[in-house]
Design an enzyme around this catalytic site. Structure first.
Site, mmCIF file in Angstrom:
data_model
loop_
_atom_site.group_PDB
_atom_site.id
_atom_site.type_symbol
_atom_site.label_atom_id
_atom_site.label_comp_id
_atom_site.label_asym_id
_atom_site.label_seq_id
_atom_site.Cartn_x
_atom_site.Cartn_y
_atom_site.Cartn_z
ATOM 1 N N LYS A 134 12.857 9.393 -9.913
ATOM 2 C CA LYS A 134 13.631 8.738 -8.867
ATOM 3 C C LYS A 134 12.921 7.409 -8.589
ATOM 4 C CE LYS A 134 14.141 7.693 -4.946
ATOM 5 N NZ LYS A 134 14.204 6.283 -4.518
ATOM 6 N N GLY A 162 18.695 6.099 -6.588
ATOM 7 C CA GLY A 162 19.271 6.488 -5.297
ATOM 8 C C GLY A 162 18.286 6.166 -4.214
ATOM 9 N N GLY A 216 15.659 6.981 -1.090
ATOM 10 C CA GLY A 216 14.707 8.063 -0.824
ATOM 11 C C GLY A 216 15.310 9.104 0.093
ATOM 12 N N GLY A 271 15.966 11.111 -3.179
ATOM 13 C CA GLY A 271 14.550 11.508 -3.143
ATOM 14 C C GLY A 271 14.366 12.807 -2.377
ATOM 15 N N GLU A 331 -0.046 9.394 -4.265
ATOM 16 C CA GLU A 331 -0.772 8.115 -4.412
ATOM 17 C C GLU A 331 -0.209 7.210 -3.334
ATOM 18 O OE1 GLU A 331 -3.164 7.461 -6.437
ATOM 19 O OE2 GLU A 331 -3.013 8.980 -7.999
ATOM 20 N N CYS A 335 -1.089 -1.603 -3.698
ATOM 21 C CA CYS A 335 -1.768 -0.608 -2.863
ATOM 22 C C CYS A 335 -3.264 -0.873 -2.795
ATOM 23 C CB CYS A 335 -1.500 0.785 -3.434
ATOM 24 S SG CYS A 335 -1.908 0.948 -5.166
ATOM 25 N N GLU A 383 -1.609 -1.472 6.741
ATOM 26 C CA GLU A 383 -1.284 -2.033 5.423
ATOM 27 C C GLU A 383 -0.148 -3.050 5.579
ATOM 28 O OE1 GLU A 383 0.702 0.483 2.491
ATOM 29 O OE2 GLU A 383 -0.695 -0.265 0.989
HETATM 30 P P1 NDP Z 1 8.062 4.095 0.092
HETATM 31 O O1 NDP Z 1 7.172 5.201 0.543
HETATM 32 O O2 NDP Z 1 9.001 3.513 1.067
HETATM 33 O O3 NDP Z 1 8.957 4.566 -1.149
HETATM 34 C C1 NDP Z 1 8.406 5.081 -2.330
HETATM 35 C C2 NDP Z 1 9.450 5.930 -3.025
HETATM 36 O O4 NDP Z 1 9.744 7.075 -2.219
HETATM 37 C C3 NDP Z 1 10.781 5.198 -3.210
HETATM 38 O O5 NDP Z 1 11.352 5.598 -4.428
HETATM 39 C C4 NDP Z 1 11.566 5.698 -2.018
HETATM 40 O O6 NDP Z 1 12.954 5.566 -2.173
HETATM 41 C C5 NDP Z 1 11.135 7.147 -1.986
HETATM 42 N N1 NDP Z 1 11.368 7.838 -0.712
HETATM 43 C C6 NDP Z 1 11.488 7.317 0.517
HETATM 44 N N2 NDP Z 1 11.690 8.306 1.425
HETATM 45 C C7 NDP Z 1 11.704 9.478 0.744
HETATM 46 C C8 NDP Z 1 11.865 10.846 1.102
HETATM 47 N N3 NDP Z 1 12.044 11.231 2.364
HETATM 48 N N4 NDP Z 1 11.817 11.783 0.135
HETATM 49 C C9 NDP Z 1 11.612 11.433 -1.147
HETATM 50 N N5 NDP Z 1 11.461 10.150 -1.558
HETATM 51 C C10 NDP Z 1 11.490 9.184 -0.627
HETATM 52 O O7 NDP Z 1 7.110 2.991 -0.522
HETATM 53 P P2 NDP Z 1 7.522 1.569 -1.109
HETATM 54 O O8 NDP Z 1 8.528 1.742 -2.184
HETATM 55 O O9 NDP Z 1 7.835 0.662 0.017
HETATM 56 O O10 NDP Z 1 6.161 1.118 -1.814
HETATM 57 C C11 NDP Z 1 5.104 0.584 -1.105
HETATM 58 C C12 NDP Z 1 4.058 1.625 -0.737
HETATM 59 O O11 NDP Z 1 3.613 2.286 -1.908
HETATM 60 C C13 NDP Z 1 2.825 0.999 -0.140
HETATM 61 O O12 NDP Z 1 2.401 1.739 0.983
HETATM 62 C C14 NDP Z 1 1.810 1.074 -1.240
HETATM 63 O O13 NDP Z 1 0.494 1.068 -0.800
HETATM 64 C C15 NDP Z 1 2.182 2.344 -1.914
HETATM 65 N N6 NDP Z 1 1.688 2.354 -3.294
HETATM 66 C C16 NDP Z 1 0.638 3.188 -3.607
HETATM 67 C C17 NDP Z 1 0.080 3.156 -4.866
HETATM 68 C C18 NDP Z 1 -1.040 4.077 -5.237
HETATM 69 O O14 NDP Z 1 -1.234 4.299 -6.435
HETATM 70 N N7 NDP Z 1 -1.809 4.621 -4.310
HETATM 71 C C19 NDP Z 1 0.569 2.250 -5.910
HETATM 72 C C20 NDP Z 1 1.693 1.448 -5.489
HETATM 73 C C21 NDP Z 1 2.212 1.504 -4.211
HETATM 74 P P3 NDP Z 1 13.729 4.196 -1.804
HETATM 75 O O15 NDP Z 1 12.759 3.111 -1.621
HETATM 76 O O16 NDP Z 1 14.583 4.024 -2.966
HETATM 77 O O17 NDP Z 1 14.500 4.493 -0.557
#
Ligand code: NDP
Length: 488
Positions: free
Chosen positions: A173, A204, A206, A210, A248, A282, A383
Site C-alpha cells: 500500500k 489508496g 491510509g 491501509g 520504521e 526520517c 519532527e
Molecule cells: P504517514 O504515517 O502519514 O503515512 C505512511 C503510510 O501509512 C502511507 O501509505 C499512509 O497512507 C499510510 N497510513 C496512514 N494512516 C494509516 C492507517 N490508519 N492504517 C494504515 N496505513 C495508514 O507518513 P508520511 O507518508 O507522511 O511519511 C512521513 C513520515 O514517515 C515521517 O514521520 C518520517 O519520519 C517517516 N519515515 C520513516 C522512515 C524510517 O525508516 N524510520 C523512513 C521514511 C519516512 P496515505 O498517506 O496514502 O494516506
C-alpha cells in the site's frame, strides 16, 4: 485522465475505491490518476496471496530458485533505471540525482536478499537425548507493506524483496501522494515471471485501504514505514490481533560538531544530512549541536553555505533543493518557522517561499536555520520533515549527551570529531539506531537500520532482515528407534 489500473493478484484492474490523483510537486499539475482499492479488493488480494503461497509452484521452490526471481526483478529495475528515476522525480519532487540513487538502491536490495535467501542456514541444536534437534525458518504468510511518500521504490524494495525471499506473499500500500513507482515495481515483477498472487499493489488512502489491510485477519504481519502517530495506530490493531509488526517511524536526529572536527567536512555533512531530499527524511540531522567555542564562526559559515544551496527544478543535475511534496506540507513546514519565532528563535537564513518567478507554481521553501532556541522548545523536539534546522550550542560531553538524548525519538545521529576515542564514547552513549561518525546518511543494505524509542520497533536490511519475515520452527527427530519408556 482515465485512472491507471492497480495490480490485484496478478491482474491489472480497476479498484473499487475512489480514484486518486498524483501531482507533480514542481507545478502541482496532475501527473496521473490511479485506481484505488476498496475493502473487497483487499479481501481478494489477501485470499490470492494465501493461495499463491500454498501453490507448490512457489511453496516448493528451493532457495536458489526463489532467489532467481529476485535477481530477474533487479535486472529489470536496472534496465529501466533512468525511466524509473525520471518518473519518481515527477511523482515526488526529489532532485534527479537522488531518485537515480534510490532506483539503484532498489535493484541492489533485490540482489542482496536473493543472496541472503540462497545462503541462509538453519541450525542443528545441541540435543539432550537420543534425537536430532533442528531449528528451521518458514515464511509467515501474507505481508502488508505500507510505505510513505519520501523514498518510493527504495522503501518498497526494502520490504518486498526480503518478504518474497522469505517465501511470503506481499501486498503493498504505497502513499496516496506517490503511488506510481510501486505500480512500476509490480509491472517489472510481472515481467520477471513472479507467480501471480504473490504480489499485489493496492493504492489508496491510509484511512481506507491501509486500515483495511492492517485489520484484515488474513494479514500475518504489517511492515510499516511512516509517521509515529500512524505507527502507534497500527501497533494498537496489531496488539489486538497478536500480529507481528515492524515500525520504521519518525526522527529528530542530532548532528553533533566538536571543535576538533575537520570543519569543512563537518559543514558538508551537516548540509547533506539535513537538506538533501529537502529535509523530508526520517533521518534528517535537524538538531545541529555545535561546540560553544566554534559556535559563532561555524554557524555564520553554515548559514552562508545554506544560502548558496541551489534550489530549482529537480530535472536538473545541478539542483540540490526541489519542492516539498504538497502545498499542505509546505504550510506545515512554514508553520514551524512561525512557531520557532514565537518560541524566541532567530532565523539565520531561509524560512520563506522563494521570490524566483520560475518557482512560484511549485511547493518550494527556502532552507532555514534557526538559533536562539533550546532543546526543549517544540521546534527542537517535533519532527518538521522539511528543510529547517535548529542550531544548539553545547559546552561539554555530559550536557551534550543529556540534551541529544532528550527526545522521544532515537533514529539516527552524527558525530564530527578528530578524536576517535571521543567518537566511540559519544557514539555508544547516543540513543539512536544509527550513528554516523564523520559522515552522514550513508547506507549499506548489509547493515541493519531502524529506530529506538518512538522511532520504531524492529530492524530492516542486513541478513537478519530476511528473518523479520519468517518464524522459527523446532523439529525433534528420534534417533533411538525405541519406544518412549514412560508409556510401557
Ligand atoms: P504517514 O504515517 O502519514 O503515512 C505512511 C503510510 O501509512 C502511507 O501509505 C499512509 O497512507 C499510510 N497510513 C496512514 N494512516 C494509516 C492507517 N490508519 N492504517 C494504515 N496505513 C495508514 O507518513 P508520511 O507518508 O507522511 O511519511 C512521513 C513520515 O514517515 C515521517 O514521520 C518520517 O519520519 C517517516 N519515515 C520513516 C522512515 C524510517 O525508516 N524510520 C523512513 C521514511 C519516512 P496515505 O498517506 O496514502 O494516506
Amino acid at each position: 485522465m482515465s485512472p491507471l489500473p492497480l495490480y490485484l493478484a496478478g491482474t491489472w484492474t480497476s479498484g473499487r475505491g475512489e480514484p486518486l490523483a498524483s501531482h507533480n510537486p514542481v507545478n502541482n499539475r496532475v501527473l496521473a490518476v490511479v485506481s484505488t482499492a476498496g475493502a473487497a479488493d483487499v479481501d481478494h488480494a489477501v485470499a490470492a496471496g494465501q493461495a499463491a503461497m500454498r501453490n507448490p509452484a512457489w511453496r516448493d521452490l528451493l532457495p536458489h530458485q526463489r532467489a532467481a526471481f529476485l535477481h530477474r526483478i533487479a535486472t529489470l529495475i536496472e534496465r529501466d533505471a533512468e525511466r524509473l528515476a525520471q518518473l519518481q522525480r515527477q511523482d515526488n519532487g526529489k532532485p534527479i540525482l537522488e531518485t537515480r540513487a534510490l532506483v539503484a538502491s532498489a535493484a541492489g536490495t533485490f540482489r542482496y536478499f536473493a543472496a541472503v535467501c540462497e545462503t541462509m542456514e538453519g541450525d542443528i541444536t545441541p540435543s539432550r537425548g537420543n534425537y536430532l534437534s533442528l531449528s528451521t525458518w518458514e515464511p509467515l504468510g501474507v505481508i502488508a507493506a505500507i510505505t510513505p511518500w519520501n523514498s518510493p521504490i527504495a522503501s518498497e524494495a526494502q520490504k518486498v524483496a526480503p518478504a518474497l525471499a522469505a517465501g511470503n506473499a506481499v501486498i503493498v500500500k504505497p502513499s496516496e501522494f506517490t503511488p506510481l513507482l510501486a505500480l512500476e515495481l509490480a509491472k517489472l515483477s510481472d515481467e520477471a515471471g513472479l507467480p501471480k498472487g504473490l504480489l499485489s499493489v493496492l493504492p489508496g488512502t491510509g484511512a481506507s485501504t491501509g486500515a483495511a489491510l492492517v485489520a484484515h485477519p488474513g494479514i500475518a504481519k504489517v511492515t510499516f514505514t511512516g509517521g509515529t502517530a500512524t505507527g502507534r495506530a497500527i501497533g494498537r490493531v496489531a496488539a489486538e490481533k497478536i500480529m507481528p509488526v515492524s515500525l520504521e517511524l519518525g526522527g529528530k536526529s542530532p548532528n553533533i560538531v566538536f571543535a576538533d572536527a575537520d570543519l569543512d567536512q563537518a559543514i558538508n555533512g551537516v548540509l547533506f544530512g539535513l537538506f538533501s531530499s529537502q529535509g523530508q527524511s526520517c533521518i534528517a540531522g535537524s538538531r545541529i549541536f555545535i561546540e560553544e567555542s566554534i559556535y559563532p564562526a561555524f554557524t555564520a559559515k553554515l548559514a552562508e553555505r545554506v544560502t548558496a544551496l541551489r534550489i530549482g527544478d529537480p530535472v536538473s543535475e545541478r539542483t540540490q533543493i526541489g519542492p516539498l511534496i504538497t502545498p499542505q506540507h509546505r504550510d506545515k513546514v512554514e508553520g514551524y518557522v512561525t512557531l520557532a519565532r514565537e518560541e524566541g528563535g532567530r532565523l539565520l537564513c531561509g524560512g520563506t517561499r522563494p521570490v524566483d518567478a520560475t518557482l512560484q507554481a511549485g511547493n518550494y521553501f527556502m532552507p532555514a536555520l534557526i538559533d536562539g532556541l533550546n532543546n526543549r522548545n517544540r521546534t527542537a523536539q517535533e519532527e518538521i520533515f522539511g528543510p529547517v534546522g535548529v542550531l544548539l550550542p553545547f559546552r561539554d560531553e555530559d550536557s551534550l549527551i543529556a540534551e541529544a538524548n532528550d527526545s522521544v525519538y532515537g533514529l539516527a545521529s552524527g558525530v564530527w570529531t578528530g578524536d576517535f576515542r571521543r567518537a566511540w564514547r559519544i557514539g555508544r552513549a547516543l540513543n539512536a539506531g544509527t550513528v554516523w561518525i564523520n559522515t552522514y546518511k550513508q547506507f549499506s543494505i548489509a547493515t541493519p537500520f531502524g529506530g529506538n524509542a518512538e522511532s520504531g520497533i524492529g530492524r530492516e536490511k542486513a541478513r537478519d532482515g530476511l528473518k523479520a519475515y519468517m518464524r522459527q520452527k523446532s523439529l525433534y527427530i528420534d534417533m533411538s528407534g525405541r519406544p518412549i519408556p514412560w508409556a510401557d
